[in-house]
Design an enzyme around this catalytic site. Sequence first.
Site, PDB file in Angstrom:
ATOM      1  N   ARG A   1     -45.604 -47.026 -22.198  1.00  0.00           N
ATOM      2  CA  ARG A   1     -45.697 -45.878 -21.265  1.00  0.00           C
ATOM      3  C   ARG A   1     -47.025 -45.916 -20.515  1.00  0.00           C
ATOM      4  NH1 ARG A   1     -44.753 -40.726 -24.680  1.00  0.00           N
ATOM      5  NH2 ARG A   1     -44.805 -39.672 -22.659  1.00  0.00           N
TER       6      ARG A   1
ATOM      7  N   ASN B   1     -47.773 -32.721 -19.924  1.00  0.00           N
ATOM      8  CA  ASN B   1     -47.633 -34.151 -19.631  1.00  0.00           C
ATOM      9  C   ASN B   1     -48.873 -34.917 -20.074  1.00  0.00           C
ATOM     10  OD1 ASN B   1     -45.242 -33.368 -18.470  1.00  0.00           O
ATOM     11  ND2 ASN B   1     -46.056 -33.349 -16.379  1.00  0.00           N
TER      12      ASN B   1
ATOM     13  N   HIS C   1     -51.036 -31.557 -24.651  1.00  0.00           N
ATOM     14  CA  HIS C   1     -50.368 -32.506 -25.551  1.00  0.00           C
ATOM     15  C   HIS C   1     -51.043 -33.866 -25.575  1.00  0.00           C
ATOM     16  CE1 HIS C   1     -46.280 -30.160 -25.503  1.00  0.00           C
ATOM     17  NE2 HIS C   1     -47.221 -29.571 -26.219  1.00  0.00           N
TER      18      HIS C   1
HETATM   19  N1  APR Z   1     -38.043 -31.033 -10.394  1.00  0.00           N
HETATM   20  C1  APR Z   1     -38.083 -29.942 -11.198  1.00  0.00           C
HETATM   21  N2  APR Z   1     -37.640 -29.933 -12.484  1.00  0.00           N
HETATM   22  C2  APR Z   1     -37.117 -31.094 -12.946  1.00  0.00           C
HETATM   23  C3  APR Z   1     -37.053 -32.278 -12.180  1.00  0.00           C
HETATM   24  C4  APR Z   1     -37.541 -32.215 -10.847  1.00  0.00           C
HETATM   25  N3  APR Z   1     -37.497 -33.281 -10.027  1.00  0.00           N
HETATM   26  N4  APR Z   1     -36.474 -33.255 -12.943  1.00  0.00           N
HETATM   27  C5  APR Z   1     -36.216 -32.710 -14.141  1.00  0.00           C
HETATM   28  N5  APR Z   1     -36.598 -31.411 -14.152  1.00  0.00           N
HETATM   29  C6  APR Z   1     -36.548 -30.469 -15.272  1.00  0.00           C
HETATM   30  C7  APR Z   1     -35.357 -30.596 -16.178  1.00  0.00           C
HETATM   31  O1  APR Z   1     -34.282 -29.784 -15.710  1.00  0.00           O
HETATM   32  C8  APR Z   1     -35.921 -30.083 -17.518  1.00  0.00           C
HETATM   33  O2  APR Z   1     -35.788 -28.666 -17.588  1.00  0.00           O
HETATM   34  O3  APR Z   1     -37.675 -30.774 -16.072  1.00  0.00           O
HETATM   35  C9  APR Z   1     -37.408 -30.421 -17.433  1.00  0.00           C
HETATM   36  C10 APR Z   1     -37.807 -31.571 -18.339  1.00  0.00           C
HETATM   37  O4  APR Z   1     -37.633 -31.137 -19.681  1.00  0.00           O
HETATM   38  P1  APR Z   1     -38.112 -32.078 -20.888  1.00  0.00           P
HETATM   39  O5  APR Z   1     -37.610 -33.461 -20.646  1.00  0.00           O
HETATM   40  O6  APR Z   1     -37.732 -31.353 -22.147  1.00  0.00           O
HETATM   41  O7  APR Z   1     -39.685 -32.151 -20.748  1.00  0.00           O
HETATM   42  P2  APR Z   1     -40.747 -31.053 -21.186  1.00  0.00           P
HETATM   43  O8  APR Z   1     -40.216 -29.665 -20.977  1.00  0.00           O
HETATM   44  O9  APR Z   1     -42.029 -31.407 -20.506  1.00  0.00           O
HETATM   45  O10 APR Z   1     -40.896 -31.335 -22.767  1.00  0.00           O
HETATM   46  C11 APR Z   1     -41.882 -30.559 -23.446  1.00  0.00           C
HETATM   47  O11 APR Z   1     -41.491 -31.860 -25.450  1.00  0.00           O
HETATM   48  O12 APR Z   1     -41.038 -33.895 -26.389  1.00  0.00           O
HETATM   49  C12 APR Z   1     -42.043 -32.969 -26.147  1.00  0.00           C
HETATM   50  O13 APR Z   1     -44.331 -33.457 -25.995  1.00  0.00           O
HETATM   51  C13 APR Z   1     -43.125 -33.570 -25.294  1.00  0.00           C
HETATM   52  O14 APR Z   1     -44.492 -32.449 -23.656  1.00  0.00           O
HETATM   53  C14 APR Z   1     -43.154 -32.683 -24.065  1.00  0.00           C
HETATM   54  C15 APR Z   1     -42.480 -31.409 -24.545  1.00  0.00           C
END
Ligand code: APR
Length: 244
Positions: A57, A92, A109
């Site tokens: 990554r 992130n 994180h």
């Molecule tokens: N614009 C806006 N939102 C988006 C886009 C985009 N282009 N692409 C995806 N999304 C949204 C998705 O709909 C989803 O709700 O972003 C979100 C991503 O969710 P996750 O993959 O769960 O990521 P995140 O919420 O950052 O996860 C939180 O979980 O695994 C742990 O430590 C890790 O920091 C991470 C935490």
Amino acid sequence: MYRNIVILTGAGISAESGIKTFRDQNGLWEQHSIEDVATPEGYANDIELVERFYSSRWQQLHSDEVSPNPAHYALAKLEQAFDGNILVITQNVDDLHERAGSRRLLHMHGELNKGRCPKSLQTFILREPFGPDNCCTCCIPAKRLRPHIVWFGEMPFGMDRIHDALDRCDLFIAIGTSGTVYPAAGFVDSANHHGAQTVEVNLLEPDRHSQFQYHFTGKAGDIVPQLVDDILDGKVIGSEPIAL
Ligand code: APR
């Protein structure tokens, strides 16, 4: 209009920059077990597997395929032009907010660009992939650096500063996060409790449990620049549709 803005970003803000999210289709957690690569137990069980996961990554982050997108640049513009207080709290571990110019930034994180001495907890800028020869310079004998990443079961960074900011904010905006991981998922409740306006930007429509007062559905790269311009023009968020 607003005096204290807190912004929470998740993997969705970096999706348009070419970085996989965690829980979308074909996301990181579809390809890897959280237990194996994002827990202290997984690291103790197979250090090389975890090092490969974060090293790959880290290498992708520094490839030509990844760069900040308009949403990152818009938040940096807001920080530079807004005359009140602003804090970007990011879940992130990439450095795209920094590359876009954000400085009032908290990585709750951790960061892909750093390794950490397991003994002194000192962090070091990562100059090469993790491995047996990538060691700290603070111990004798030198210790193998671990990823400077908050794993499940570990305490996120900056929580006191985050709670202070949430207690004072009058606008809380969550961008590109699924709201599935605490404590970040609970920040909206704290902001609502302290009388802030709460806004969410997400690719998907909100579910019926959403605690946000306003929701903008679409890509962060399309919505966030307009949202920032509206804030800088003194508009009340949600008073009118976003003009994309
Ligand atoms: N614009 C806006 N939102 C988006 C886009 C985009 N282009 N692409 C995806 N999304 C949204 C998705 O709909 C989803 O709700 O972003 C979100 C991503 O969710 P996750 O993959 O769960 O990521 P995140 O919420 O950052 O996860 C939180 O979980 O695994 C742990 O430590 C890790 O920091 C991470 C935490």
